[in-house]
Scaffold this active site. Structure first.
Site, PDB file in Angstrom:
ATOM      1  N   GLY A  27      85.587  37.559 116.845  1.00 30.52           N
ATOM      2  CA  GLY A  27      86.457  36.640 117.567  1.00 30.52           C
ATOM      3  C   GLY A  27      86.184  36.675 119.060  1.00 30.52           C
ATOM      4  O   GLY A  27      85.646  37.663 119.588  1.00 30.52           O
ATOM      5  N   CYS A  76      99.388  35.956 118.600  1.00 33.59           N
ATOM      6  CA  CYS A  76      98.805  36.402 117.330  1.00 33.59           C
ATOM      7  C   CYS A  76      99.795  36.262 116.178  1.00 33.59           C
ATOM      8  O   CYS A  76      99.394  36.155 115.029  1.00 33.59           O
ATOM      9  CB  CYS A  76      98.343  37.854 117.449  1.00 33.59           C
TER      10      CYS A  76
END
Length: 459
Positions: free
Chosen positions: A163, A15
């Site tokens: 997502g 991330c």
């Protein structure tokens, strides 16, 4: 991206990081610079970002520094949340994907496998392993505290998850652990239904037309898609009813995407709290100094062990090269002897004596190679061999990319290949593997078409 370069490479994308581990053809400055340039070009091409921007955004670590960094990353010591548990799985997954794509070689495989083992050791031998913290868990903890109820907030909360990647999967699992029963998942790519089904349900896939109602009823919106489009403050205001009389509770927006799923202006909306990776890092609980120090000691010991093993392999490669060189010289001279004297007893005596002399001559260089490897001087030994004998010491192990094995279907074999199989199978006892092993010692799946050819030839 790794598939578009010539050097063996593994990409580690999380991330908040993109790292590329690659092996240059040699340690020369020219080869290192050329390999780095090739990687930078590949990232620029894949991302559409200017090459100069890409080049200035990456820092380059070489050899031992690169090894130490990966081991720290895998153990969670370089994370926003120290000791986070997801990163070790991402390191392992990166290697698996590189192996499947055929972009990795033996050196990088051993490196990533060693880093994964080190992460397990840190988890088993230090207090960091028992914390179970991650970027996702800290973000959700912060959101619960902002609502004033902490962990008690989640069982009655309504959450929209945007997502379907790895962090979305982690977020869904974390939400379910906290007792959230009202979870909706949206994906602009249309994969929400598959994402939910693969994780055993426990959430509802949203269609585009259902998004406004879901936003309006949400207490928390979690974004971890990392897509090209960001949700604006105006869209949050309109879809979630922020500022309207219809909304009677605050909204928390959690942005876990490195490229950001929401624009910064979302934080300026009334009754909306925006949690980003930066705020997670600031809010992450500080680990005790003892726990971190213990973890670093485990990592450093593992790095030393890995580097020592690599030096031993280099020494072994040098020994093999020297022995091969000597053997080739001996074989060449013995060929001359046999041409002159034939395969006589005298020739055999000469060969026996020559091989005994060679073994004695190689004893001391072999011992010194291992002694110098233990001292960290394998490179000096290799350089000496290259200078004295003109040898080129290369790794015995595969240094090129490992292409994934492809299983061929029966129809992909030519008639000649099938006939050759059938001829071979005629020499093999039923149930055997080859004519050198007894039936039942090994088992092998045979192509049905080859078996039919065997039977036809026998009849």
């Amino acid at each position: 991206m790794a598939g578009s370069v010539d050097v063996p490479a593994v990409t580690l994308a999380t991330c908040n990081r993109l790292e590329i581990y690659a092996e240059a053809p040699s340690e020369s400055k020219h080869d290192l610079a050329a390999s780095r340039d090739e990687l930078v070009e590949a990232v620029a091409e894949a991302s559409g970002v200017a090459r100069d921007t890409i080049s200035s955004s990456f820092r380059t670590l070489v050899e031992d520094d690169a090894v130490g960094h990966l081991f720290e990353v895998g153990a969670g010591l370089d994370s926003a949340v120290v000791g986070e548990r997801e990163i070790a799985g991402q390191v392992r997954k990166s290697l698996a994907e590189a192996q499947e794509a055929g972009t990795v070689n033996g050196t990088l495989t051993r490196l990533f496998e060693s880093a994964t083992r080190t992460a397990k050791d840190v988890g088993a031998r230090t207090a960091l392993g028992s914390r179970g913290r991650s970027i996702v868990s800290v973000a959700l903890d912060v959101a619960g505290d902002l609502h004033g109820d902490g962990a008690a907030f989640y069982p009655g909360a309504s959450v929209v998850l945007i997502g379907t990647g790895a962090y979305a999967g982690t977020a869904l699992a974390q939400l379910q652990e906290r007792g959230v029963s009202d979870i909706s998942v949206f994906s602009g790519s249309g994969r929400a239904g598959q994402f939910v089904a693969e994780r055993g349900g426990g959430a509802r896939a949203l269609a585009m037309e259902e998004l406004p109602a879901a936003f309006a009823g949400a207490d928390v919106i979690v974004g971890c898609s990392g897509g090209n489009r960001q949700i604006t403050a105006d869209e949050i205001r309109r879809l979630a009813g922020v500022g309207d009389d219809g909304r009677d509770r605050p909204l928390t927006v959690i942005d876990l995407a490195l490229s950001h799923d929401f624009t910064p202006e979302v934080a300026e909306l009334d009754d909306v709290e925006l949690i980003t990776l930066e705020s997670v890092k600031m809010a992450a609980p500080q680990e005790t100094e003892n726990s971190v120090e213990q973890a670093r000691e485990v990592v450093q010991a593992s790095v030393r062990e890995y580097l020592e093993e690599r030096r031993r392999r280099t020494a072994d490669d040098a020994i093999v090269a020297l022995r091969k060189h000597t053997q080739q010289l001996l074989d060449g001279e013995m060929e001359k002897v046999r041409k002159q004297h034939g395969c006589t007893a005298a020739a055999e005596e000469v060969e026996f004596a020559a091989r005994r002399i060679v073994r004695k001559l190689l004893h001391t260089p072999t011992v010194r190679a291992r002694e110098m490897a233990a001292e960290g001087r394998s490179d000096d030994y290799v350089q000496a061999l290259e200078d004295l004998f003109g040898l080129e010491v290369g790794s015995r192990e595969e240094t090129e990319r490992r292409q994934p094995a492809k299983r061929r279907r029966a129809e992909e074999f030519s008639a000649a290949e099938l006939a050759q199989m059938a001829a071979h199978l005629q020499k093999v006892p039923d149930g055997g593997f080859c004519r050198h092993h007894s039936p039942g010692e090994f088992q092998v799946e045979r192509l049905e078409v080859a078996q039919r050819l065997t039977e036809a030839q026998a009849s």
